[in-house]
Write an enzyme that holds these catalytic residues in place. Structure first.
Site, PDB file in Angstrom:
ATOM      1  N   GLY A  41       0.857  -1.184   0.000  1.00  0.00           N
ATOM      2  CA  GLY A  41       0.000   0.000   0.000  1.00  0.00           C
ATOM      3  C   GLY A  41       0.885   1.221   0.000  1.00  0.00           C
ATOM      4  O   GLY A  41       2.060   1.139  -0.349  1.00  0.00           O
ATOM      5  N   ALA A  44       3.034   0.686   3.431  1.00  0.00           N
ATOM      6  CA  ALA A  44       3.341  -0.655   3.921  1.00  0.00           C
ATOM      7  C   ALA A  44       3.663  -1.612   2.787  1.00  0.00           C
ATOM      8  O   ALA A  44       3.161  -1.474   1.678  1.00  0.00           O
ATOM      9  CB  ALA A  44       2.156  -1.189   4.720  1.00  0.00           C
ATOM     10  N   VAL A  45       4.541  -2.552   3.099  1.00  0.00           N
ATOM     11  CA  VAL A  45       4.789  -3.676   2.205  1.00  0.00           C
ATOM     12  C   VAL A  45       4.514  -4.923   3.022  1.00  0.00           C
ATOM     13  O   VAL A  45       4.904  -4.992   4.195  1.00  0.00           O
ATOM     14  CB  VAL A  45       6.263  -3.731   1.744  1.00  0.00           C
ATOM     15  N   ASP A 157     -12.200   1.154   6.027  1.00  0.00           N
ATOM     16  CA  ASP A 157     -11.557   0.841   4.746  1.00  0.00           C
ATOM     17  C   ASP A 157     -11.925  -0.571   4.287  1.00  0.00           C
ATOM     18  O   ASP A 157     -11.081  -1.315   3.798  1.00  0.00           O
ATOM     19  CB  ASP A 157     -10.031   1.009   4.876  1.00  0.00           C
TER      20      ASP A 157
HETATM   21  P1  ADP Z   1      -2.107  -1.282   3.465  1.00  0.00           P
HETATM   22  O1  ADP Z   1      -2.405  -0.497   4.696  1.00  0.00           O
HETATM   23  O2  ADP Z   1      -0.832  -0.883   2.813  1.00  0.00           O
HETATM   24  O3  ADP Z   1      -3.257  -1.360   2.505  1.00  0.00           O
HETATM   25  P2  ADP Z   1      -2.710  -4.044   4.161  1.00  0.00           P
HETATM   26  O4  ADP Z   1      -2.704  -4.471   5.577  1.00  0.00           O
HETATM   27  O5  ADP Z   1      -4.029  -3.857   3.510  1.00  0.00           O
HETATM   28  O6  ADP Z   1      -1.807  -2.749   4.009  1.00  0.00           O
HETATM   29  O7  ADP Z   1      -1.865  -5.079   3.302  1.00  0.00           O
HETATM   30  C1  ADP Z   1      -1.641  -4.842   1.921  1.00  0.00           C
HETATM   31  C2  ADP Z   1      -1.940  -6.115   1.138  1.00  0.00           C
HETATM   32  O8  ADP Z   1      -1.059  -7.160   1.566  1.00  0.00           O
HETATM   33  C3  ADP Z   1      -3.338  -6.698   1.340  1.00  0.00           C
HETATM   34  O9  ADP Z   1      -4.256  -6.068   0.478  1.00  0.00           O
HETATM   35  C4  ADP Z   1      -3.106  -8.161   1.011  1.00  0.00           C
HETATM   36  O10 ADP Z   1      -3.071  -8.367  -0.378  1.00  0.00           O
HETATM   37  C5  ADP Z   1      -1.707  -8.417   1.559  1.00  0.00           C
HETATM   38  N1  ADP Z   1      -1.791  -8.934   2.939  1.00  0.00           N
HETATM   39  C6  ADP Z   1      -1.927  -8.198   4.068  1.00  0.00           C
HETATM   40  N2  ADP Z   1      -1.974  -8.974   5.165  1.00  0.00           N
HETATM   41  C7  ADP Z   1      -1.883 -10.246   4.727  1.00  0.00           C
HETATM   42  C8  ADP Z   1      -1.904 -11.526   5.378  1.00  0.00           C
HETATM   43  N3  ADP Z   1      -2.021 -11.601   6.708  1.00  0.00           N
HETATM   44  N4  ADP Z   1      -1.811 -12.642   4.623  1.00  0.00           N
HETATM   45  C9  ADP Z   1      -1.696 -12.545   3.272  1.00  0.00           C
HETATM   46  N5  ADP Z   1      -1.671 -11.373   2.603  1.00  0.00           N
HETATM   47  C10 ADP Z   1      -1.760 -10.229   3.302  1.00  0.00           C
HETATM   48 MG    MG Z   2      -5.079  -2.354   2.600  1.00  0.00          MG
END
Ligand code: ADP
Ligand code: MG
Length: 328
Positions: A41, A44-45, A157
């Site tokens: 995002g 975040a990665v 969100d």
């Molecule tokens: P951001 O705040 O950057 O959107 P997220 O927490 O939504 O961060 O994580 C970004 C992406 O990473 C998610 O949309 C998903 O595709 C992947 N992701 C996040 N957490 C997990 C998890 N626990 N297991 C697998 N994929 C994940």
């Molecule tokens: Mg997200």
């Protein structure tokens, strides 16, 4: 008038966590799976990793502490606190450990192997959800949201990228992730304007009106539409147009995308995509909606694929569309 936004939003953040913050190098305890970036995002990665001691797989969310020159550590602490609060719900991703370096915090999360429901929402029909799948997954999403709302947390969100699956095939269970925009809505303080993702944002956010649990319920309505049709109901050619479509509730329930759906799912979406937040169904009410009751209704309904969206053949626009501005 209130230029007290920052204090307001701070009162909406949790600041106490019980997970110990580890400062030893993350890479001593985990191996990153090469080439396995799970998502990314703005700040975040997320990468897949394996805990060396146990061989277990996790998802590590690397969050930058400084964003646009601002220290965001308190917001990350809030994200951790919400995950802790939600450990009692199987519908919310669980938090295993937290690491901190000079520049980032690393949240080690339960790994959701099935990825985002987004992929199946926009997939070709043979890989996409059946209505039976959508009903089961929507029930689970609502169970998670009931838990959050009962605990005064609004997610703010909710969208297909933040709803993950434990497995893809056979289809597993959902896990709600990404509490980066979430807030507490308890206590008299009013909370306004936290921008989510344009397509899923509720009218009150655009109008700088108070945010409540009903703000999430709008997003659930959009989510249902996207899961059932693979198309986004308010998406315009640009942000402006999307926002205009939302604030005018520019939605027609006679779109070709919805042809072939029963009255029940349409009625479900209509009970959520209402301008007045107070008029929207709550998460608990949604769980009691006839559409989500588990008895097979027509005998064959459950495994039937959803209607194939017909590509628009001509440019003739429904002249009636405007009249649906304010439903009920
Ligand atoms: P951001 O705040 O950057 O959107 P997220 O927490 O939504 O961060 O994580 C970004 C992406 O990473 C998610 O949309 C998903 O595709 C992947 N992701 C996040 N957490 C997990 C998890 N626990 N297991 C697998 N994929 C994940
Ligand atoms: Mg997200």
């Amino acid at each position: 008038h209130g230029r007290t936004d920052s204090t307001q939003s701070h009162s909406a953040l949790l600041s106490e966590i019980r997970t110990p913050i580890k400062t030893e190098p993350f890479s001593d305890l985990y191996s990153l799976i090469p080439g396995k970036e799970l998502g990314r995002g703005k700040f975040a990665v997320v990468k897949k990793c394996v805990e060396k001691r146990t061989g277990r797989e996790y998802a590590a969310k690397f969050l930058r502490k400084r964003r646009k020159g601002q220290d965001c550590r308190l917001e990350i602490i809030h994200e951790i606190a919400v995950l802790e609060l939600a450990t009692a719900s199987p519908r919310v991703i669980s938090l295993h450990q937290v690491y901190e370096t000079a520049s980032e915090m690393i949240l080690v999360l339960e790994y959701a192997a099935g990825g985002e429901i987004f992929n199946q929402c926009v997939a070709e029909r043979d890989e996409a959800f059946t209505e039976g799948d959508v009903k089961r997954l929507m029930r689970q999403i609502l169970e998670g949201v009931v838990f959050l709302h009962d605990n005064s947390v609004v997610h703010l969100d909710l969208k297909p990228q933040n709803i993950l699956l434990t497995r893809e095939s056979p289809l597993g269970d959902i896990k709600i992730v990404d509490f980066g925009l979430s807030r507490m809505v308890s206590g008299g303080q009013e909370l306004r304007e936290i921008m989510g993702t344009p397509e899923y944002v509720a009218p009150e956010i655009l109008n700088y009106e108070p945010i409540s649990t009903a703000t999430d319920m709008w997003s659930i309505g959009v989510l249902a539409y996207v899961m059932l049709t693979g198309t986004s109901p308010f998406l315009g050619d640009d942000k402006q147009e999307t926002f205009l479509n939302i604030s005018q509730i520019n939605i027609s329930y006679t779109e070709e995308e919805l042809v072939g759906l029963g009255a029940s799912p349409i009625n479900f979406m209509k009970s959520l995509l209402l301008k007045d937040p107070q008029a929207r169904a709550s998460a608990k009410e949604c769980l009691n909606h006839p559409w989500l009751q588990l008895q097979p209704q027509e005998g064959e309904g459950l495994e039937k694929p959803l209607p194939i969206p017909v590509p628009p053949l001509s440019l003739e626009k429904g002249e009636e569309e405007e009249s649906l501005e304010t439903e009920e």
